[in-house]
Design a protein around this motif. Structure first.
Motif, PDB file in Angstrom:
ATOM      1  N   ARG A 171      24.349  62.036  26.859  1.00  8.34           N
ATOM      2  CA  ARG A 171      25.689  62.079  27.331  1.00  8.34           C
ATOM      3  C   ARG A 171      26.108  62.513  28.759  1.00  8.34           C
ATOM      4  O   ARG A 171      26.998  62.273  29.213  1.00  8.34           O
ATOM      5  N   THR A 172      25.160  63.467  29.132  1.00  9.02           N
ATOM      6  CA  THR A 172      25.456  63.898  30.446  1.00  9.02           C
ATOM      7  C   THR A 172      25.022  62.924  31.889  1.00  9.02           C
ATOM      8  O   THR A 172      25.804  62.782  32.536  1.00  9.02           O
ATOM      9  N   HIS A 173      23.915  62.167  31.234  1.00 12.29           N
ATOM     10  CA  HIS A 173      23.537  61.421  32.326  1.00 12.29           C
ATOM     11  C   HIS A 173      22.212  60.548  32.004  1.00 12.29           C
ATOM     12  O   HIS A 173      21.179  60.880  31.968  1.00 12.29           O
ATOM     13  N   TRP A 174      22.566  59.428  31.349  1.00 11.61           N
ATOM     14  CA  TRP A 174      21.598  59.080  30.529  1.00 11.61           C
ATOM     15  C   TRP A 174      20.423  58.317  31.396  1.00 11.61           C
ATOM     16  O   TRP A 174      19.246  58.263  30.882  1.00 11.61           O
ATOM     17  N   ILE A 175      20.569  57.951  32.671  1.00 11.24           N
ATOM     18  CA  ILE A 175      19.619  57.228  33.245  1.00 11.24           C
ATOM     19  C   ILE A 175      18.439  58.508  33.858  1.00 11.24           C
ATOM     20  O   ILE A 175      17.117  58.455  33.640  1.00 11.24           O
ATOM     21  N   GLN A 176      19.016  59.836  34.110  1.00 11.46           N
ATOM     22  CA  GLN A 176      18.149  60.856  34.100  1.00 11.46           C
ATOM     23  C   GLN A 176      17.547  61.193  32.930  1.00 11.46           C
ATOM     24  O   GLN A 176      16.258  61.602  32.977  1.00 11.46           O
ATOM     25  N   ALA A 177      18.034  61.231  31.812  1.00  6.39           N
ATOM     26  CA  ALA A 177      17.439  61.293  30.524  1.00  6.39           C
ATOM     27  C   ALA A 177      16.405  60.440  30.289  1.00  6.39           C
ATOM     28  O   ALA A 177      15.171  60.797  29.664  1.00  6.39           O
ATOM     29  N   TYR A 178      16.626  59.081  30.806  1.00  3.34           N
ATOM     30  CA  TYR A 178      15.551  58.217  30.482  1.00  3.34           C
ATOM     31  C   TYR A 178      14.487  58.603  31.477  1.00  3.34           C
ATOM     32  O   TYR A 178      13.171  58.473  30.841  1.00  3.34           O
ATOM     33  N   ARG A 179      14.699  58.981  32.726  1.00  3.38           N
ATOM     34  CA  ARG A 179      13.317  59.305  33.447  1.00  3.38           C
ATOM     35  C   ARG A 179      12.592  60.284  32.809  1.00  3.38           C
ATOM     36  O   ARG A 179      11.519  60.747  33.166  1.00  3.38           O
ATOM     37  N   MET A 180      13.156  61.320  32.017  1.00  4.74           N
ATOM     38  CA  MET A 180      12.682  62.563  31.405  1.00  4.74           C
ATOM     39  C   MET A 180      12.046  62.204  30.137  1.00  4.74           C
ATOM     40  O   MET A 180      10.892  62.841  30.064  1.00  4.74           O
ATOM     41  N   TYR A 181      12.705  61.474  29.511  1.00  3.17           N
ATOM     42  CA  TYR A 181      11.864  61.081  28.129  1.00  3.17           C
ATOM     43  C   TYR A 181      11.041  60.002  28.152  1.00  3.17           C
ATOM     44  O   TYR A 181      10.388  59.804  27.212  1.00  3.17           O
ATOM     45  N   VAL A 182      11.406  58.841  29.005  1.00  6.11           N
ATOM     46  CA  VAL A 182      10.619  57.644  28.937  1.00  6.11           C
ATOM     47  C   VAL A 182       9.719  57.492  30.191  1.00  6.11           C
ATOM     48  O   VAL A 182       8.675  57.057  30.239  1.00  6.11           O
ATOM     49  N   GLY A 183      10.504  57.405  31.143  1.00 11.11           N
ATOM     50  CA  GLY A 183       9.547  57.324  32.414  1.00 11.11           C
ATOM     51  C   GLY A 183      10.674  56.934  33.636  1.00 11.11           C
ATOM     52  O   GLY A 183      11.558  56.626  33.349  1.00 11.11           O
ATOM     53  N   SER A 184      10.006  56.648  34.691  1.00  6.71           N
ATOM     54  CA  SER A 184      10.883  56.255  36.000  1.00  6.71           C
ATOM     55  C   SER A 184      11.228  54.943  36.088  1.00  6.71           C
ATOM     56  O   SER A 184      12.117  54.649  36.564  1.00  6.71           O
ATOM     57  N   GLU A 185      10.361  54.002  35.506  1.00  8.84           N
ATOM     58  CA  GLU A 185      10.670  52.811  35.637  1.00  8.84           C
ATOM     59  C   GLU A 185      11.092  52.035  34.340  1.00  8.84           C
ATOM     60  O   GLU A 185      10.637  52.519  33.207  1.00  8.84           O
ATOM     61  N   PRO A 186      12.256  51.555  34.358  1.00 10.94           N
ATOM     62  CA  PRO A 186      13.028  50.854  33.021  1.00 10.94           C
ATOM     63  C   PRO A 186      12.095  49.957  32.349  1.00 10.94           C
ATOM     64  O   PRO A 186      11.528  48.981  33.099  1.00 10.94           O
ATOM     65  N   GLU A 187      12.179  50.030  31.087  1.00  8.82           N
ATOM     66  CA  GLU A 187      11.237  49.234  30.207  1.00  8.82           C
ATOM     67  C   GLU A 187      11.947  49.053  29.162  1.00  8.82           C
ATOM     68  O   GLU A 187      12.997  49.692  28.735  1.00  8.82           O
ATOM     69  N   ARG A 188      11.667  47.904  28.558  1.00 12.59           N
ATOM     70  CA  ARG A 188      12.385  47.485  27.185  1.00 12.59           C
ATOM     71  C   ARG A 188      11.062  47.829  26.112  1.00 12.59           C
ATOM     72  O   ARG A 188      10.040  47.360  26.301  1.00 12.59           O
ATOM     73  N   PHE A 189      11.784  48.396  24.856  1.00 15.56           N
ATOM     74  CA  PHE A 189      10.630  48.405  23.679  1.00 15.56           C
ATOM     75  C   PHE A 189       9.602  49.249  23.933  1.00 15.56           C
ATOM     76  O   PHE A 189       8.497  48.702  23.742  1.00 15.56           O
ATOM     77  N   VAL A 190      10.076  50.333  24.541  1.00 18.87           N
ATOM     78  CA  VAL A 190       8.871  51.471  24.496  1.00 18.87           C
ATOM     79  C   VAL A 190       8.577  52.298  23.305  1.00 18.87           C
ATOM     80  O   VAL A 190       9.470  52.606  22.701  1.00 18.87           O
ATOM     81  N   ALA A 191       7.335  52.257  23.002  1.00 16.78           N
ATOM     82  CA  ALA A 191       7.059  52.688  21.632  1.00 16.78           C
ATOM     83  C   ALA A 191       6.589  54.198  21.564  1.00 16.78           C
ATOM     84  O   ALA A 191       5.995  54.799  20.979  1.00 16.78           O
ATOM     85  N   HIS A 192       6.709  54.729  22.916  1.00 20.84           N
ATOM     86  CA  HIS A 192       6.419  56.115  23.262  1.00 20.84           C
ATOM     87  C   HIS A 192       7.321  57.003  24.000  1.00 20.84           C
ATOM     88  O   HIS A 192       8.208  56.292  24.894  1.00 20.84           O
ATOM     89  N   SER A 193       7.256  58.046  24.032  1.00 22.59           N
ATOM     90  CA  SER A 193       8.173  59.163  24.889  1.00 22.59           C
ATOM     91  C   SER A 193       7.247  59.439  26.006  1.00 22.59           C
ATOM     92  O   SER A 193       5.947  59.470  25.931  1.00 22.59           O
ATOM     93  N   ARG A 194       7.729  60.006  27.037  1.00 27.03           N
ATOM     94  CA  ARG A 194       7.039  60.564  28.164  1.00 27.03           C
ATOM     95  C   ARG A 194       6.039  61.559  27.868  1.00 27.03           C
ATOM     96  O   ARG A 194       6.279  62.391  27.080  1.00 27.03           O
TER      97      ARG A 194
END
Length: 197
Positions: A171-194
């Motif tokens: 809710r605070t900043h979903w793009i920064q959350a993506y970078r923290m939990y998934v990775g810096s580059e956008p992907e679709r259907f990632v099967a793992h967390s960072r």
């Protein structure tokens, strides 16, 4: 329906909160710039504003869409099919969300009426939790946010992340959350967390 969120209970959440404070100040400036761009330059001015950084134009206005959650147990929320069972946004709410964001003459197929805090993380169907999110912008769009939602749901339901932290991050900043939990580059259907989270 509860609408409380966990505060900075750990370093990861504190970092996300810091990004969120910066975003909130920037988002208010961007909304002012949008009105000024239209007044001074018409459509051309609006196009210049839309060429701002993706982070500044692809996050919901925190005043219009602050996020809202429901009181649901982890057990129920983690059941397969939970989000589909509770999804309920009627046509009047859909129209209201587009109106609130000034999107009257747009192709609605280019937008996903998105829950800021996803239903799969205890998000509400309340208008305070939905906004029209672009499907077509690159690199950040509704499809990329869906990946983050999948990862956070998996992490919470596996007991590797607290629900309050996941709700706060997205809710605070979903793009920064993506970078923290998934990775810096956008992907679709990632099967793992960072790694490390």
């Amino acid at each position: 329906m509860g609408e409380t969120f966990t505060g900075a209970s750990d370093p990861k959440t504190a970092r996300i909160m810091a990004f969120g404070d910066l975003f909130k100040a920037a988002s208010h400036r961007m909304l002012g710039f949008a009105g000024l761009a239209i007044a001074l330059g018409g459509l051309g001015g609006l196009i210049v504003m839309l060429n701002a950084k993706p982070e500044e134009r692809l996050l919901p206005d925190p005043d219009l869409t602050p996020g809202a959650v429901v009181d649901v147990s982890l057990e129920e929320m983690c059941e397969p099919g939970y989000a589909a069972r509770v999804r309920s946004v009627d046509s009047s709410e859909r129209k209201q969300a587009f109106r609130m964001y000034g999107l009257s003459n747009v192709d609605r197929r280019d937008y996903e009426l998105d829950h800021l805090i996803p239903l799969s993380l205890g998000g509400s169907n309340d208008i305070k939790n939905i906004w029209p999110e672009s499907r077509i912008t690159k690199p950040w769009n509704a499809e990329v946010k869906d990946t983050l939602e999948d990862v956070l749901h998996r992490e919470v339901c596996a007991g590797r992340e607290r629900l309050g932290n996941a709700q706060w991050a997205i809710r605070t900043h979903w793009i920064q959350a993506y970078r923290m939990y998934v990775g810096s580059e956008p992907e679709r259907f990632v099967a793992h967390s960072r790694p490390g989270f």
